[in-house]
Design an enzyme around this catalytic site. Structure first.
Site, PDB file in Angstrom:
ATOM      1  N   CYS A 113      -2.628  -2.939   8.583  1.00  0.00           N
ATOM      2  CA  CYS A 113      -2.283  -1.624   9.144  1.00  0.00           C
ATOM      3  C   CYS A 113      -1.874  -1.787  10.618  1.00  0.00           C
ATOM      4  CB  CYS A 113      -3.460  -0.660   9.042  1.00  0.00           C
ATOM      5  SG  CYS A 113      -4.343  -0.733   7.469  1.00  0.00           S
TER       6      CYS A 113
ATOM      7  N   ASP B  49       2.226   2.679   2.576  1.00  0.00           N
ATOM      8  CA  ASP B  49       2.109   3.479   3.793  1.00  0.00           C
ATOM      9  C   ASP B  49       3.372   3.351   4.646  1.00  0.00           C
ATOM     10  OD1 ASP B  49      -0.339   4.076   2.871  1.00  0.00           O
ATOM     11  OD2 ASP B  49      -1.482   3.066   4.427  1.00  0.00           O
TER      12      ASP B  49
ATOM     13  N   CYS C 287      -2.993   5.352   5.507  1.00  0.00           N
ATOM     14  CA  CYS C 287      -4.449   5.331   5.511  1.00  0.00           C
ATOM     15  C   CYS C 287      -5.001   5.653   6.901  1.00  0.00           C
ATOM     16  CB  CYS C 287      -4.927   3.951   5.068  1.00  0.00           C
ATOM     17  SG  CYS C 287      -4.656   2.714   6.339  1.00  0.00           S
TER      18      CYS C 287
ATOM     19  N   CYS D   5       0.827  -1.213   0.000  1.00  0.00           N
ATOM     20  CA  CYS D   5       0.000   0.000   0.000  1.00  0.00           C
ATOM     21  C   CYS D   5       0.859   1.261   0.000  1.00  0.00           C
ATOM     22  CB  CYS D   5      -0.948   0.008   1.190  1.00  0.00           C
ATOM     23  SG  CYS D   5      -0.095   0.066   2.760  1.00  0.00           S
TER      24      CYS D   5
END
Ligand code: FES
Length: 124
Positions: free
Chosen positions: A102, A35, A58, A33
């Site tokens: 995450c 991140d 995110c 992603c």
């Protein structure tokens, strides 16, 4: 889709920022992603006196890093090393399956910051 707890930590994240002369800094990223999460620790006598984070990611990554900082604040290094992504998800009262990674990032960032602290300590 998100719990109130997630929304709370996403819209009002705790402990955002940097610590000057931090005793440990951990930066991790997720290649998929893109991140990035960075955690700063101030440690005295093996106790986490302060912790701050910066997350370019995110909403769930912001919420997981925010709650992770709260969970390790005031803890010993040894206790903080036991933080799991599962505990982070539980504290947030759940995350959608596609957002579980995450919380893994939050666990990894805390561990990386502690490893950095331990490495620095050995080289002192
Ligand atoms: Fe990758 Fe949240 S989408 S950390």
């Amino acid at each position: 889709m998100y719990t109130e707890k997630v929304m709370d930590h996403f819209s009002a994240p705790r402990n955002v920022g940097e610590i000057e002369n931090a005793d440990g800094i951990g930066e991790v990223g997720n290649a998929q992603c893109g991140d990035i999460m960075k955690i700063y620790l101030k440690i005295e006598d093996e106790v986490i006196k302060d912790v701050k984070f910066k997350t370019f990611g995110c909403g769930a990554a912001i919420a997981t890093s925010s709650i992770a900082t709260e969970m390790i604040m005031g803890k010993t290094v040894e206790e903080a090393l036991k933080l799991t992504n599962k505990a982070v998800v539980e504290a947030l009262e759940g995350l959608p399956p596609q957002k579980l990674h995450c919380s893994v990032l939050a666990e990894e960032a805390v561990k990386a910051a502690i490893e950095d602290y331990q490495k620095k300590k050995l080289n002192k």
